[in-house]
Motif scaffolding. Structure first.
Motif, PDB file in Angstrom:
ATOM      1  N   CYS A   1      15.267  50.195  52.656  1.00 63.91           N
ATOM      2  CA  CYS A   1      14.769  49.710  51.628  1.00 63.91           C
ATOM      3  C   CYS A   1      14.642  48.029  51.926  1.00 63.91           C
ATOM      4  CB  CYS A   1      15.995  49.366  50.435  1.00 63.91           C
ATOM      5  SG  CYS A   1      16.361  51.032  49.787  1.00 63.91           S
TER       6      CYS A   1
ATOM      7  N   SER B   1       6.754  43.804  55.080  1.00 63.37           N
ATOM      8  CA  SER B   1       7.461  45.116  55.301  1.00 63.37           C
ATOM      9  C   SER B   1       8.885  44.885  56.017  1.00 63.37           C
ATOM     10  CB  SER B   1       6.459  45.999  56.077  1.00 63.37           C
ATOM     11  OG  SER B   1       6.517  45.427  57.553  1.00 63.37           O
TER      12      SER B   1
ATOM     13  N   VAL C   1       8.563  50.392  55.349  1.00 67.39           N
ATOM     14  CA  VAL C   1       8.531  50.470  53.944  1.00 67.39           C
ATOM     15  C   VAL C   1       7.890  48.817  53.648  1.00 67.39           C
ATOM     16  CG1 VAL C   1      10.330  52.028  53.299  1.00 67.39           C
ATOM     17  CG2 VAL C   1      10.887  49.734  53.453  1.00 67.39           C
TER      18      VAL C   1
ATOM     19  N   GLN D   1       9.248  45.795  48.150  1.00 69.84           N
ATOM     20  CA  GLN D   1      10.336  46.074  47.721  1.00 69.84           C
ATOM     21  C   GLN D   1      10.735  47.822  47.753  1.00 69.84           C
ATOM     22  OE1 GLN D   1      10.304  43.417  44.861  1.00 69.84           O
ATOM     23  NE2 GLN D   1      10.289  41.944  46.384  1.00 69.84           N
ATOM     24  N   ASP D   2      10.033  48.452  48.538  1.00 66.56           N
ATOM     25  CA  ASP D   2      10.003  49.863  48.322  1.00 66.56           C
ATOM     26  C   ASP D   2      11.274  50.466  49.169  1.00 66.56           C
ATOM     27  OD1 ASP D   2       9.203  52.364  47.724  1.00 66.56           O
ATOM     28  OD2 ASP D   2       7.878  52.680  49.476  1.00 66.56           O
ATOM     29  N   CYS D   3      11.658  51.668  48.646  1.00 65.64           N
ATOM     30  CA  CYS D   3      12.805  52.485  49.216  1.00 65.64           C
ATOM     31  C   CYS D   3      12.421  53.690  49.712  1.00 65.64           C
ATOM     32  CB  CYS D   3      14.104  52.530  48.483  1.00 65.64           C
ATOM     33  SG  CYS D   3      15.187  51.153  48.495  1.00 65.64           S
ATOM     34  N   GLN D   4      12.445  54.377  50.695  1.00 64.30           N
ATOM     35  CA  GLN D   4      12.122  55.525  51.051  1.00 64.30           C
ATOM     36  C   GLN D   4      13.168  56.136  52.309  1.00 64.30           C
ATOM     37  OE1 GLN D   4       8.051  55.390  52.583  1.00 64.30           O
ATOM     38  NE2 GLN D   4       7.983  57.596  52.970  1.00 64.30           N
TER      39      GLN D   4
END
Length: 145
Positions: free
Chosen positions: A75, A82, A98, A101-104
């Protein structure tokens, strides 16, 4: 004249043969796989108070094996542009990114040229704060399985 064997010799021979047969029937003992917990966060910026990225998950492998599998959720927080996680064990390495503020969640296998018992997990993130200087921060932890 034929040679007569003693009954003691015959009993020892029979016991040895029975013992060898019993050992051959036992299952092979293999090393047990272990699982380690990944939990690495990186901070930076003013007084290292700005959260930039967090990696959580697991790494599973057998001690001394040349292969391990991982599942990690990365996250990004207040990072620009990134956050990145790098998982390194033995001669193997895997990296995932990522943005903002993305979560993967990422899964995969590490296959090394030699056996290993732990991995290094590094999380990095960047910021312009404080000021306008672009700075990348990293945090590394060792995870054992």
């Amino acid at each position: 004249m034929p040679q007569v064997r003693s009954s003691r010799f015959v009993r020892l021979l029979a016991a040895g043969t029975a013992g060898a047969a019993a050992v051959a029937m036992l299952p092979a003992v293999s090393a047990q796989a272990g699982t380690g917990t990944i939990n690495v966060s990186v901070t930076g910026g003013y007084n290292n108070t700005q959260s930039l990225g967090t990696a959580t998950g697991t790494i599973t492998g057998t001690t001394g094996s040349t292969q391990a599998s991982y599942s990690v959720t990365l996250c990004g927080q207040s990072t620009y542009p990134s956050s990145r996680v790098t998982i390194q064990g033995g001669t193997a390495s895997a990296g995932h990114t990522v943005y903002y503020q993305d979560c993967q969640t990422f899964t995969g296998d590490l296959i090394s040229g030699y056996g290993f018992t732990n991995v290094q997990v590094t999380v990095s993130g960047s910021t312009f704060y404080p000021g306008n200087q672009y700075t990348t921060y990293t945090k590394t932890k060792t995870v054992y399985f």
